[in-house]
Design an enzyme around this catalytic site. Sequence first.
Site, PDB file in Angstrom:
ATOM      1  N   ASP A  71       0.816  -1.196  -0.155  1.00 23.13           N
ATOM      2  CA  ASP A  71      -0.009   0.146   0.187  1.00 23.13           C
ATOM      3  C   ASP A  71       0.946   1.860  -0.029  1.00 23.13           C
ATOM      4  O   ASP A  71       2.369   1.401  -0.141  1.00 23.13           O
ATOM      5  CB  ASP A  71      -0.719  -0.353   1.345  1.00 23.13           C
ATOM      6  CG  ASP A  71      -0.186  -0.334   2.177  1.00 23.13           C
ATOM      7  OD1 ASP A  71       0.757  -0.582   2.676  1.00 23.13           O
ATOM      8  OD2 ASP A  71      -0.476  -0.668   3.460  1.00 23.13           O
ATOM      9  N   ASN A 146      -7.149  -3.862  14.356  1.00 23.30           N
ATOM     10  CA  ASN A 146      -8.345  -4.203  13.907  1.00 23.30           C
ATOM     11  C   ASN A 146      -8.593  -5.497  12.601  1.00 23.30           C
ATOM     12  O   ASN A 146      -9.645  -5.147  12.432  1.00 23.30           O
ATOM     13  CB  ASN A 146      -8.906  -2.799  13.582  1.00 23.30           C
ATOM     14  CG  ASN A 146      -8.332  -2.585  11.896  1.00 23.30           C
ATOM     15  OD1 ASN A 146      -7.690  -2.587  12.041  1.00 23.30           O
ATOM     16  ND2 ASN A 146      -9.086  -1.202  11.751  1.00 23.30           N
ATOM     17  N   HIS A 148      -6.495  -5.300  10.016  1.00 22.65           N
ATOM     18  CA  HIS A 148      -6.540  -5.118   8.753  1.00 22.65           C
ATOM     19  C   HIS A 148      -5.350  -5.314   8.273  1.00 22.65           C
ATOM     20  O   HIS A 148      -3.939  -6.019   9.122  1.00 22.65           O
ATOM     21  CB  HIS A 148      -6.438  -3.529   8.457  1.00 22.65           C
ATOM     22  CG  HIS A 148      -5.678  -2.376   9.228  1.00 22.65           C
ATOM     23  ND1 HIS A 148      -5.592  -0.917   8.811  1.00 22.65           N
ATOM     24  CD2 HIS A 148      -3.934  -2.594   9.533  1.00 22.65           C
ATOM     25  CE1 HIS A 148      -4.064  -0.904   9.982  1.00 22.65           C
ATOM     26  NE2 HIS A 148      -3.555  -1.420   9.399  1.00 22.65           N
TER      27      HIS A 148
HETATM   28  P1  PGA Z   1       2.955  -2.315  12.232  1.00 18.01           P
HETATM   29  O1  PGA Z   1       1.065  -1.982  11.929  1.00 18.01           O
HETATM   30  O2  PGA Z   1       3.657  -3.395  12.237  1.00 18.01           O
HETATM   31  O3  PGA Z   1       3.231  -0.584  12.466  1.00 18.01           O
HETATM   32  O4  PGA Z   1       1.543  -2.393  14.092  1.00 18.01           O
HETATM   33  C1  PGA Z   1       0.860  -2.961  11.428  1.00 18.01           C
HETATM   34  C2  PGA Z   1      -0.143  -3.102  10.807  1.00 18.01           C
HETATM   35  O5  PGA Z   1      -0.743  -1.901  10.650  1.00 18.01           O
HETATM   36  O6  PGA Z   1      -0.111  -3.794   9.141  1.00 18.01           O
END
Ligand code: PGA
Length: 284
Positions: A71, A146, A148
């Site tokens: 993304d 959450n 995602h």
């Molecule tokens: P993070 O994010 O590695 O900063 O915890 C993971 C994500 O949101 O996919």
Amino acid sequence: MKWNVVHNEDEMAKAAAQRIADVIRRETLRKGKVVLGLATGSTPIKVYEELVRMHKEKKVSFENVVTFNLDEYVVDKDQHPGFYNKDISYHGFMDKHLFNHVNIKPENIHVLHGMAEDKDAECRRFEQLIKQEGGIDLQLVGIGENGHLGFCEPNSPLNGRTSEVKLTQQTIDVNRQKFDFAAETALSMGLGTINEAKEILLIANGAKKAPIIGDLASGIAVANSANHAELTLDDPETARTLAQHRKNNPAMLLKYHSNATAIVDEAAAGQMLDRYKQPQPVAR
Ligand code: PGA
């Protein structure tokens, strides 16, 4: 889906980097190149550090590695000049943590262009390139609190393709606190795109991820439970429940993937072990 519960973040990073390096070597031998899907965020930073170390020790070469990132934020380039060179953008992040330190060819790096005039065309181009390269051999993913994956937030379509997606207010607020920008949308691979990777490697560490990892494990516990025979998808009620569960926790799609592994540290596995003693995660 396989589980690999390790002690801490360092072990998570080592195990993930080792798996990625194995796939790089295997596919390079087999077909002369390998296609990796990569992730950003705090979780993969140590994985990339480990890959850079292995590269410096000549244990792995990126010469024939092709990459696609999950993304990228959409920001107005006039309001945020140079954004895509800064490490808060995912272009800049990847350069800083991996690409600048290994022998990858610039033309083999694919990160979505969030500033593209025609976002739909950019997303179609990205999907087309993945196809042309023969699909993704291994997709690395982190997981949001959450559930995602990439920016596929809860309720994202399970067959979604790469597209412009709205960030949740929670994500916007976090960015506003951390950085000097607040993108409201991003370009992201869809769950359908992610699901097509031949192998998916999910990494998670820290207690903040324990509830969502517990949730993911509970779905697996349901599928593996002695009652599984009663939980067939032919039963409309069960099908509805599982579909709802998957929608609310996008990471549930890993459960239905034929080659998905989660590498999680003990802190992230905390609630999985407490709440779902049976079955125990299988350490590999
Ligand atoms: P993070 O994010 O590695 O900063 O915890 C993971 C994500 O949101 O996919």
